[in-house]
Design an enzyme around this catalytic site. Structure first.
Site, PDB file in Angstrom:
ATOM      1  N   ASN A  23       0.863  -1.183   0.000  1.00 17.91           N
ATOM      2  CA  ASN A  23       0.000   0.000   0.000  1.00 17.91           C
ATOM      3  C   ASN A  23       0.895   1.228   0.000  1.00 17.91           C
ATOM      4  OD1 ASN A  23      -1.459   2.305   1.476  1.00 17.91           O
ATOM      5  ND2 ASN A  23      -3.145   0.896   1.063  1.00 17.91           N
ATOM      6  N   SER A  46      -5.028  -0.077  -2.755  1.00 18.52           N
ATOM      7  CA  SER A  46      -5.374   1.289  -2.396  1.00 18.52           C
ATOM      8  C   SER A  46      -6.664   1.227  -1.584  1.00 18.52           C
ATOM      9  CB  SER A  46      -5.535   2.138  -3.652  1.00 18.52           C
ATOM     10  OG  SER A  46      -5.545   3.501  -3.280  1.00 18.52           O
ATOM     11  N   GLU A  47      -6.677   1.940  -0.448  1.00 15.81           N
ATOM     12  CA  GLU A  47      -7.702   1.665   0.554  1.00 15.81           C
ATOM     13  C   GLU A  47      -9.108   2.100   0.159  1.00 15.81           C
ATOM     14  OE1 GLU A  47      -4.926   3.336   0.983  1.00 15.81           O
ATOM     15  OE2 GLU A  47      -5.203   5.201   2.096  1.00 15.81           O
ATOM     16  N   ASN A  48      -9.238   2.918  -0.894  1.00 12.89           N
ATOM     17  CA  ASN A  48     -10.595   3.216  -1.346  1.00 12.89           C
ATOM     18  C   ASN A  48     -11.287   1.971  -1.881  1.00 12.89           C
ATOM     19  OD1 ASN A  48      -8.511   3.685  -3.302  1.00 12.89           O
ATOM     20  ND2 ASN A  48     -10.050   4.460  -4.702  1.00 12.89           N
ATOM     21  N   SER A  88     -12.144  -3.463   1.915  1.00 16.06           N
ATOM     22  CA  SER A  88     -10.778  -2.989   1.745  1.00 16.06           C
ATOM     23  C   SER A  88     -10.045  -2.928   3.088  1.00 16.06           C
ATOM     24  CB  SER A  88     -10.808  -1.602   1.094  1.00 16.06           C
ATOM     25  OG  SER A  88      -9.506  -1.176   0.799  1.00 16.06           O
TER      26      SER A  88
END
Lengths: 217, 233
Positions: A23, A46-48, A88
């Site tokens: 990440n 990617s945390e979205n 996520s």
């Protein structure tokens, strides 16, 4: 001569192993995209809500529904998946992300990290940083060694509100790569041309340096 | 419950159901997944005193940024509002009450409401500043913080393709908070680029089943912010 940021990024890229899930935090870490060898089969989370994002070529037409957490338009790499934000963060809390790279306002010799709030000056919210810092096994901090006024950012004890305690594994600045150990900060590499005394002078934290073992980068 | 074949409605009718003072979940992480057309209709209709729940505050001149700028929002529950300078100014001036959560906790609090749980236990944020706001309990010898679910009167979500029964599919990273919010509010209004007849979508590819969705509005990507924006975030 590489710029300070190029030196940090080139050193950071050596921490990525084939097949890992990584990440990249907003800002400098997201530029690591451009330092990864293409054949490593690394998946960028990617945390979205995407596992397997990759940068778009400069001349590509963006897909408006494809961004990373920093807001850049992205593409999907082979084997990518997209999912909702709760899932996520399940991936993050279950430690399925191997390495996370983040910036820092302050980091200290206990591995404490402060990178989200400067009381009275900067408090836009923590975003995903707290969960990433607490739950990803290997957190690599990428930051300048000193702030814009020259004050040390690598401290004995963080003063700003913490993102997470005891969470940092490795700190990479333009001056050194420093591993957080139970005994304190152990210098692994020093930038080419920098003397040990100069490194100590720019650092508040106590540094363990074995000159016979230290590498250059 | 809205009857199945009456879910497809006009955008004016759908948004007119929202009264002053409502709490509203808004999908989207930055721009992708933000229901821009529904938000612009809300701005046009003039509802005020709103509580909004969204990951972020969009940017100052788009999406919920427009509602904040127009003074329609009293309270915002979010994770990060750094890209909206107006929202930060309004917060610092005390005109906008902002409640912030780590992003994954915000998502999970919404998910919890959507699956019918009053809250959940977590170890995220123990020993940090956010811990002071929470109740803690011991479970199996571990300290856990209680995070209550977040529920809302309305959810405004953006889908890619819907059918007239209210089944929804999302595309790309526009998924983000949308399927979570589509389960967590009393009344769910979805906008979609394409609206198909029931049976057109493969059942196994549906992200949000129709049971959670009350009203579906078709929007034209070419005439909404979704189609013309130049900013990613």
């Amino acid at each position: 001569m590489p710029s300070d940021q190029e030196r940090i990024l080139a050193r950071a890229a050596r921490e990525i192993l084939p097949g890992q899930i990584i990440n990249l935090g907003i800002g400098l870490p997201q530029r690591l995209f451009h330092y990864m060898p293409e054949d490593q089969q690394v998946l960028v989370h990617s945390e979205n809500g995407i596992l397997g994002c990759q940068p778009l070529p400069d001349d590509a037409t963006p897909d408006y529904e494809m961004i990373d957490s920093g807001g850049a338009y992205i593409g999907a790499s082979p084997g990518a998946s997209v999912f909702d934000s709760a899932l996520s963060f399940a991936m993050i809390r279950r430690s399925r992300v191997d390495v996370t790279f983040m910036g820092a306002f302050e980091v200290d010799q206990q591995g404490n990290l402060a990178n989200w709030k400067i009381p009275g000056k900067f408090s836009p919210g923590i975003g995903g940083a707290m969960e990433l810092a607490q739950k990803v096994d290997k957190l690599v901090v990428l930051c300048s060694h000193n702030d814009k006024r020259g004050n040390p950012k690598i401290l004995q004890q963080c003063r700003l509100p913490l993102t997470a305690p005891n969470c940092v594994s490795l700190i990479i600045t333009e001056k050194a790569a420093m591993e957080v150990t139970d005994q304190g900060l152990k210098v692994i590499d020093i930038a080419e041309g920098l003397a040990v005394d100069e490194l100590r002078a720019a650092t508040e934290a106590d540094l363990m340096i074995d000159e016979s073992q230290v590498g250059r980068f | 419950m809205t009857s199945l074949n009456k879910k497809h409605t006009s955008i004016e009718e759908a948004i007119a159901r929202i009264p002053d003072g409502a709490s509203i979940m808004v999908g989207g992480f930055g721009s992708p997944g933000t229901p821009f057309a529904l938000l612009d209709e809300l701005l046009a209709q003039g509802q005020k005193g709103l509580t909004l729940i969204k990951n972020d505050a969009n940017e100052a001149d788009i999406g919920i940024g427009r509602l904040i700028k127009a003074g329609r929002v009293d309270r915002l529950i979010a994770s990060h509002i750094g890209l909206n300078r107006v929202a930060i100014e309004e917060m610092n001036a005390g005109r906008l009450a902002v409640e912030m959560y780590p992003q994954g906790l915000l998502a999970e609090k919404i998910r919890c409401a959507g699956v019918g749980h009053p809250g959940f236990l977590t170890d995220i944020g123990l020993d940090t500043e956010i811990a002071s706001h929470r109740r803690e309990i011991e479970l199996d010898g571990r300290t856990c913080a209680i995070e209550p679910a977040i529920h809302a009167d309305f959810a405004l979500v953006h889908a890619d393709v819907a059918d007239t029964y209210g089944n929804l599919t999302y595309r790309g990273t526009a998924i983000n908070f949308n399927p979570l919010m589509a389960m967590a509010a009393d009344t769910v209004i979805a906008q979609a680029f394409r609206l198909d007849a029931p049976g057109s979508l493969k059942p196994e590819y549906i992200h949000t089943p129709s049971a959670f969705v009350n009203h579906v509005v078709q929007v034209d990507p070419a005439t909404s912010e979704q189609g013309i924006r130049e900013h990613a975030v």
